[in-house]
Design a protein around this motif. Structure first.
Motif, mmCIF file in Angstrom:
data_model
loop_
_atom_site.group_PDB
_atom_site.id
_atom_site.type_symbol
_atom_site.label_atom_id
_atom_site.label_comp_id
_atom_site.label_asym_id
_atom_site.label_seq_id
_atom_site.Cartn_x
_atom_site.Cartn_y
_atom_site.Cartn_z
ATOM 1 N N LYS A 6 0.834 -1.202 0.000
ATOM 2 C CA LYS A 6 0.000 0.000 0.000
ATOM 3 C C LYS A 6 0.872 1.257 0.000
ATOM 4 O O LYS A 6 0.612 2.204 -0.740
ATOM 5 N N TYR A 63 1.138 4.299 -2.783
ATOM 6 C CA TYR A 63 1.059 5.728 -2.457
ATOM 7 C C TYR A 63 2.290 6.472 -2.971
ATOM 8 O O TYR A 63 2.189 7.622 -3.428
ATOM 9 N N ASN A 87 1.787 7.090 -6.503
ATOM 10 C CA ASN A 87 0.845 8.206 -6.636
ATOM 11 C C ASN A 87 1.556 9.544 -6.434
ATOM 12 O O ASN A 87 1.242 10.531 -7.107
ATOM 13 N N THR A 128 -8.142 15.075 -7.511
ATOM 14 C CA THR A 128 -7.390 14.707 -6.316
ATOM 15 C C THR A 128 -6.799 13.311 -6.472
ATOM 16 O O THR A 128 -7.361 12.465 -7.172
ATOM 17 N N ILE A 129 -5.670 13.095 -5.838
ATOM 18 C CA ILE A 129 -5.001 11.790 -5.841
ATOM 19 C C ILE A 129 -4.765 11.385 -4.396
ATOM 20 O O ILE A 129 -4.270 12.183 -3.593
ATOM 21 N N GLU A 130 -5.111 10.145 -4.062
ATOM 22 C CA GLU A 130 -4.922 9.651 -2.697
ATOM 23 C C GLU A 130 -3.442 9.359 -2.470
ATOM 24 O O GLU A 130 -2.820 8.628 -3.235
ATOM 25 N N VAL A 131 -2.879 9.934 -1.417
ATOM 26 C CA VAL A 131 -1.457 9.753 -1.120
ATOM 27 C C VAL A 131 -1.236 9.099 0.245
ATOM 28 O O VAL A 131 -0.097 8.843 0.631
ATOM 29 N N ASP A 152 -3.799 6.934 3.667
ATOM 30 C CA ASP A 152 -5.133 6.531 4.086
ATOM 31 C C ASP A 152 -5.965 7.758 4.460
ATOM 32 O O ASP A 152 -5.684 8.443 5.442
ATOM 33 N N GLY A 153 -6.988 8.031 3.638
ATOM 34 C CA GLY A 153 -7.871 9.155 3.920
ATOM 35 C C GLY A 153 -7.300 10.516 3.582
ATOM 36 O O GLY A 153 -7.920 11.539 3.900
ATOM 37 N N VAL A 154 -6.118 10.572 2.942
ATOM 38 C CA VAL A 154 -5.481 11.845 2.597
ATOM 39 C C VAL A 154 -5.408 11.972 1.081
ATOM 40 O O VAL A 154 -4.839 11.110 0.411
ATOM 41 N N GLU A 155 -5.986 13.034 0.547
ATOM 42 C CA GLU A 155 -5.956 13.289 -0.887
ATOM 43 C C GLU A 155 -5.380 14.679 -1.150
ATOM 44 O O GLU A 155 -5.651 15.611 -0.403
#
Length: 308
Positions: A58, A62, A65, A178-181, A183-186
């Motif tokens: 995971k 990220y 990403n 937006t791109i997720e970088v 858990d729960g942060v974009e």
């Protein structure tokens, strides 16, 4: 209970087989460097290992990403830097054209360069990363400046300068990507360029029209204020991009820490201690040799051997 020779022999062979299995397992661990080579070796360690490995994968995703985030933000900042430089040149040309000593023919020559700069800024507004347009919101497949099927010039899918009932926002040209970088942060990775480039294009078009119409130098110089406002807008947009770039770098540092922690947990769970395992292997080998020696004493010649 009477202990027979066959019982002693079978028991010895069973123990030798168990000793071989232990040495084989230790040898496999030394070869692979892993405590568990199949789930049956230790189901608990295997299950924990799956969880740790998922965490490592995971974090790796990220980090990929983050590469996309940096690519888009850096490309956007570079494009706006060139827009700022173009506006500085337009400012210089406007001051030159506003000079009272310039004739209309002189100003028309200056106008040619201004028109080329306007075309260059429109090209910058259509900047792409891969096959996606940077300044087109979620309409990444559509250029900000283009032509509709009727051949009319458009910005954000809207005919210049007419604004129809369908707004650029409704078309998707003013929506964030937006791109997720984490858990729960974009992170927002795009810059909605519709308003910015429309403002710049309007300033350029107004200046071009003033020069074409043969207006006075004073009327031409009135456009300098609008050019300064456009330059300030570009700088404000670049400041916002810079702030997001700084946050992306902090997020990248956090991911590196998470990667190190996850890999450490996975290593502690799965990897062997070579010194300890090699010591166990040597100990087990000594035990096995002792068992073979004792077994040779247990299995004594039988009566059949003497009858041969």
């Amino acid at each position: 209970m009477r202990i027979t020779q066959s019982m002693l022999s079978n028991n010895m062979l069973r123990n030798l087989s168990s000793s071989y299995n232990k040495m084989g397992k230790l040898q496999e661990q030394i070869n692979t460097g892993k405590k568990v080579n199949r789930p049956s070796d230790d189901p608990v360690v295997a299950m924990k290992g799956m969880g740790y490995r998922m965490q490592v994968d995971k974090v790796a995703q990220y980090q990929r990403n983050m590469g996309e985030v940096h690519n888009r933000l850096d490309s956007t900042d570079d494009a706006l830097d060139k827009v700022g430089s173009a506006l500085i040149r337009v400012q210089e040309l406007t001051v030159d054209a506003a000079n009272g000593t310039k004739t209309h023919d002189d100003r028309l020559k200056i106008l040619q360069e201004i028109e080329q700069i306007q075309a260059q800024i429109r090209d910058l507004a259509n900047t792409k990363v891969g096959d996606k347009h940077l300044f087109s919101g979620t309409k990444t497949e559509s250029p900000l400046f283009g032509e509709n099927p009727l051949g009319e010039k458009t910005i954000g899918g809207v005919v210049i300068p007419v604004i129809p009932a369908t707004t650029p926002a409704e078309l998707g040209f003013e929506k964030d990507i937006t791109i997720e970088v984490f858990d729960g942060v974009e992170l927002n990775v795009n810059t909605n360029g519709y308003e910015l480039f429309k403002k710049i294009d309007d300033v350029m078009s107004g200046l071009i029209a003033t020069i074409k119409d043969g207006k006075s130098g004073e009327e031409i110089s009135n456009h300098l204020k609008d050019i300064n406002i456009a330059q300030d807008s570009v700088l404000e947009t670049r400041a916002d991009i810079g702030a997001r770039q700084n946050r992306a770098e902090m997020m990248e540092n956090r991911l590196e820490s998470q990667e190190a922690a996850a890999k450490k947990q996975m290593s502690e769970n799965e990897d062997i201690d070579y010194e300890k395992t090699i010591t166990e292997m040597i100990t087990q080998e000594s035990i096995h040799r002792a068992a073979l020696s004792v077994g040779a004493r247990i299995i004594q010649p039988s009566l059949v051997d003497f009858l041969r």
